[in-house]
Design a protein around this motif. Structure first.
Motif, PDB file in Angstrom:
ATOM      1  N   ILE A  27       0.856  -1.194   0.000  1.00 41.37           N
ATOM      2  CA  ILE A  27       0.000   0.000   0.000  1.00 41.37           C
ATOM      3  C   ILE A  27       0.892   1.244   0.000  1.00 41.37           C
ATOM      4  O   ILE A  27       1.881   1.310   0.732  1.00 41.37           O
ATOM      5  CB  ILE A  27      -0.900   0.023   1.258  1.00 41.37           C
ATOM      6  N   LEU A  28       0.511   2.251  -0.783  1.00 39.56           N
ATOM      7  CA  LEU A  28       1.252   3.510  -0.837  1.00 39.56           C
ATOM      8  C   LEU A  28       0.773   4.453   0.260  1.00 39.56           C
ATOM      9  O   LEU A  28      -0.420   4.739   0.369  1.00 39.56           O
ATOM     10  CB  LEU A  28       1.058   4.179  -2.201  1.00 39.56           C
ATOM     11  N   LEU A  29       1.717   4.935   1.063  1.00 41.61           N
ATOM     12  CA  LEU A  29       1.423   5.907   2.121  1.00 41.61           C
ATOM     13  C   LEU A  29       2.450   7.031   2.091  1.00 41.61           C
ATOM     14  O   LEU A  29       3.608   6.819   1.727  1.00 41.61           O
ATOM     15  CB  LEU A  29       1.470   5.245   3.500  1.00 41.61           C
ATOM     16  N   GLY A  30       2.012   8.222   2.507  1.00 38.27           N
ATOM     17  CA  GLY A  30       2.901   9.368   2.612  1.00 38.27           C
ATOM     18  C   GLY A  30       3.026   9.821   4.050  1.00 38.27           C
ATOM     19  O   GLY A  30       2.053   9.808   4.803  1.00 38.27           O
ATOM     20  N   LEU A  31       4.230  10.211   4.443  1.00 36.16           N
ATOM     21  CA  LEU A  31       4.455  10.743   5.789  1.00 36.16           C
ATOM     22  C   LEU A  31       4.162  12.231   5.742  1.00 36.16           C
ATOM     23  O   LEU A  31       4.926  13.023   5.173  1.00 36.16           O
ATOM     24  CB  LEU A  31       5.879  10.473   6.247  1.00 36.16           C
ATOM     25  N   ARG A  32       3.015  12.606   6.317  1.00 35.01           N
ATOM     26  CA  ARG A  32       2.534  13.993   6.259  1.00 35.01           C
ATOM     27  C   ARG A  32       2.818  14.709   7.574  1.00 35.01           C
ATOM     28  O   ARG A  32       2.588  14.159   8.651  1.00 35.01           O
ATOM     29  CB  ARG A  32       1.041  14.040   5.965  1.00 35.01           C
ATOM     30  N   LEU A 119       0.959  -5.034   4.607  1.00 44.94           N
ATOM     31  CA  LEU A 119       0.088  -4.853   5.783  1.00 44.94           C
ATOM     32  C   LEU A 119       0.868  -5.021   7.080  1.00 44.94           C
ATOM     33  O   LEU A 119       0.619  -4.318   8.061  1.00 44.94           O
ATOM     34  CB  LEU A 119      -1.076  -5.840   5.744  1.00 44.94           C
ATOM     35  N   GLU A 120       1.818  -5.934   7.081  1.00 50.93           N
ATOM     36  CA  GLU A 120       2.605  -6.190   8.299  1.00 50.93           C
ATOM     37  C   GLU A 120       3.566  -5.054   8.618  1.00 50.93           C
ATOM     38  O   GLU A 120       4.007  -4.911   9.757  1.00 50.93           O
ATOM     39  CB  GLU A 120       3.398  -7.504   8.161  1.00 50.93           C
ATOM     40  N   GLU A 121       3.896  -4.237   7.633  1.00 57.77           N
ATOM     41  CA  GLU A 121       4.859  -3.149   7.813  1.00 57.77           C
ATOM     42  C   GLU A 121       4.215  -1.795   8.084  1.00 57.77           C
ATOM     43  O   GLU A 121       4.929  -0.814   8.304  1.00 57.77           O
ATOM     44  CB  GLU A 121       5.711  -2.998   6.541  1.00 57.77           C
ATOM     45  N   ILE A 122       2.895  -1.717   8.068  1.00 57.23           N
ATOM     46  CA  ILE A 122       2.213  -0.424   8.242  1.00 57.23           C
ATOM     47  C   ILE A 122       2.658   0.219   9.555  1.00 57.23           C
ATOM     48  O   ILE A 122       2.587  -0.407  10.614  1.00 57.23           O
ATOM     49  CB  ILE A 122       0.679  -0.595   8.238  1.00 57.23           C
ATOM     50  N   PRO A 123       3.130   1.465   9.516  1.00 54.91           N
ATOM     51  CA  PRO A 123       3.612   2.133  10.732  1.00 54.91           C
ATOM     52  C   PRO A 123       2.484   2.376  11.749  1.00 54.91           C
ATOM     53  O   PRO A 123       1.311   2.515  11.382  1.00 54.91           O
ATOM     54  CB  PRO A 123       4.157   3.470  10.232  1.00 54.91           C
ATOM     55  N   ALA A 124       2.864   2.454  13.001  1.00 52.90           N
ATOM     56  CA  ALA A 124       1.901   2.684  14.092  1.00 52.90           C
ATOM     57  C   ALA A 124       1.285   4.078  14.009  1.00 52.90           C
ATOM     58  O   ALA A 124       0.145   4.275  14.404  1.00 52.90           O
ATOM     59  CB  ALA A 124       2.575   2.486  15.446  1.00 52.90           C
ATOM     60  N   ALA A 132      -8.518   2.856   8.112  1.00 53.26           N
ATOM     61  CA  ALA A 132      -7.504   2.678   7.073  1.00 53.26           C
ATOM     62  C   ALA A 132      -7.130   1.204   6.902  1.00 53.26           C
ATOM     63  O   ALA A 132      -7.098   0.695   5.781  1.00 53.26           O
ATOM     64  CB  ALA A 132      -6.266   3.509   7.396  1.00 53.26           C
ATOM     65  N   LEU A 133      -6.854   0.515   7.987  1.00 55.76           N
ATOM     66  CA  LEU A 133      -6.441  -0.882   7.882  1.00 55.76           C
ATOM     67  C   LEU A 133      -7.527  -1.753   7.276  1.00 55.76           C
ATOM     68  O   LEU A 133      -7.244  -2.646   6.469  1.00 55.76           O
ATOM     69  CB  LEU A 133      -6.005  -1.411   9.255  1.00 55.76           C
ATOM     70  N   GLY A 134      -8.779  -1.503   7.630  1.00 56.40           N
ATOM     71  CA  GLY A 134      -9.885  -2.251   7.045  1.00 56.40           C
ATOM     72  C   GLY A 134      -9.966  -2.036   5.542  1.00 56.40           C
ATOM     73  O   GLY A 134     -10.182  -2.986   4.771  1.00 56.40           O
ATOM     74  N   CYS A 135      -9.765  -0.802   5.087  1.00 49.73           N
ATOM     75  CA  CYS A 135      -9.794  -0.509   3.653  1.00 49.73           C
ATOM     76  C   CYS A 135      -8.593  -1.130   2.947  1.00 49.73           C
ATOM     77  O   CYS A 135      -8.735  -1.653   1.839  1.00 49.73           O
ATOM     78  CB  CYS A 135      -9.811   0.999   3.423  1.00 49.73           C
ATOM     79  N   GLN A 137      -7.012  -3.875   3.786  1.00 51.50           N
ATOM     80  CA  GLN A 137      -7.275  -5.316   3.696  1.00 51.50           C
ATOM     81  C   GLN A 137      -8.281  -5.621   2.587  1.00 51.50           C
ATOM     82  O   GLN A 137      -8.118  -6.554   1.818  1.00 51.50           O
ATOM     83  CB  GLN A 137      -7.769  -5.848   5.041  1.00 51.50           C
ATOM     84  N   LYS A 138      -9.336  -4.805   2.511  1.00 52.96           N
ATOM     85  CA  LYS A 138     -10.364  -5.005   1.488  1.00 52.96           C
ATOM     86  C   LYS A 138      -9.758  -4.847   0.083  1.00 52.96           C
ATOM     87  O   LYS A 138     -10.043  -5.632  -0.823  1.00 52.96           O
ATOM     88  CB  LYS A 138     -11.495  -3.990   1.689  1.00 52.96           C
ATOM     89  N   ALA A 139      -8.904  -3.854  -0.104  1.00 57.19           N
ATOM     90  CA  ALA A 139      -8.296  -3.618  -1.418  1.00 57.19           C
ATOM     91  C   ALA A 139      -7.341  -4.749  -1.799  1.00 57.19           C
ATOM     92  O   ALA A 139      -7.280  -5.120  -2.977  1.00 57.19           O
ATOM     93  CB  ALA A 139      -7.562  -2.287  -1.421  1.00 57.19           C
ATOM     94  N   LEU A 140      -6.637  -5.296  -0.855  1.00 59.10           N
ATOM     95  CA  LEU A 140      -5.669  -6.346  -1.166  1.00 59.10           C
ATOM     96  C   LEU A 140      -6.339  -7.696  -1.407  1.00 59.10           C
ATOM     97  O   LEU A 140      -5.740  -8.564  -2.042  1.00 59.10           O
ATOM     98  CB  LEU A 140      -4.621  -6.456  -0.057  1.00 59.10           C
ATOM     99  N   LYS A 141      -7.565  -7.895  -0.930  1.00 60.48           N
ATOM    100  CA  LYS A 141      -8.283  -9.166  -1.135  1.00 60.48           C
ATOM    101  C   LYS A 141      -8.696  -9.370  -2.574  1.00 60.48           C
ATOM    102  O   LYS A 141      -8.547 -10.434  -3.128  1.00 60.48           O
ATOM    103  CB  LYS A 141      -9.524  -9.241  -0.234  1.00 60.48           C
ATOM    104  N   LYS A 142      -9.315  -8.373  -3.147  1.00 61.81           N
ATOM    105  CA  LYS A 142      -9.852  -8.386  -4.515  1.00 61.81           C
ATOM    106  C   LYS A 142     -10.609  -9.663  -4.713  1.00 61.81           C
ATOM    107  O   LYS A 142     -10.700 -10.389  -5.532  1.00 61.81           O
ATOM    108  CB  LYS A 142      -8.772  -8.168  -5.526  1.00 61.81           C
TER     109      LYS A 142
END
Length: 142
Positions: A27-32, A119-124, A132-135, A137-142
């Protein structure tokens, strides 16, 4: 975690968008950077007056990561946002979005970097982690 910026009653009850962009199981994330915290967020933002959520998410993706070939795959849901005041709470519409382009840091005054995470690397320090985590997971299931 909710940054102080969103606790300040400067904006009233807006419709917002967020995107889940995945590639190779990441998943793509930005540090804002907010006034009081730095949080990982997905590309997205507020809808302009009269702008549809679909148009807003594609505009925000282009503004934040420079991607011009983004296409909406599907809507993943609609959720309460982190900003709330006496007028109510933001609503965030989350879209799964596909792109073949690599993200570019377009707004260095707001973001430090963009990075791919499993998913296992998502920062705290993820904004609105339950939603966010639910979305993700849903996107990665397809």
């Amino acid at each position: 975690m909710t940054p102080e910026f969103y606790k300040t009653p400067s904006v009233k009850n807006h419709l917002c968008t967020s995107s889940v962009i995945s590639r190779n199981g990441k998943i793509l994330l930005g540090l804002r950077h907010y006034h009081d915290a730095s949080l990982w967020v997905a590309p997205g933002g507020r809808c302009d007056a009269g702008e549809s959520p679909e148009a807003a998410v594609l505009r925000e993706i282009q503004e934040e990561i420079g991607v011009t070939d983004a296409r909406i795959v599907r809507q993943l849901g609609e959720y309460p946002g982190v900003y709330a005041d006496e007028a109510g709470r933001d609503r965030v519409i989350v879209f799964e979005v596909a792109t073949e382009q690599e993200p570019t840091l377009m707004e260095p005054e707001k973001f430090e970097k963009w990075q791919w995470f499993s998913l296992e690397e998502i920062p705290a320090n993820l904004i609105n982690p339950e939603v966010a985590l639910g979305c993700f997971q849903k996107a990665l299931k397809k």
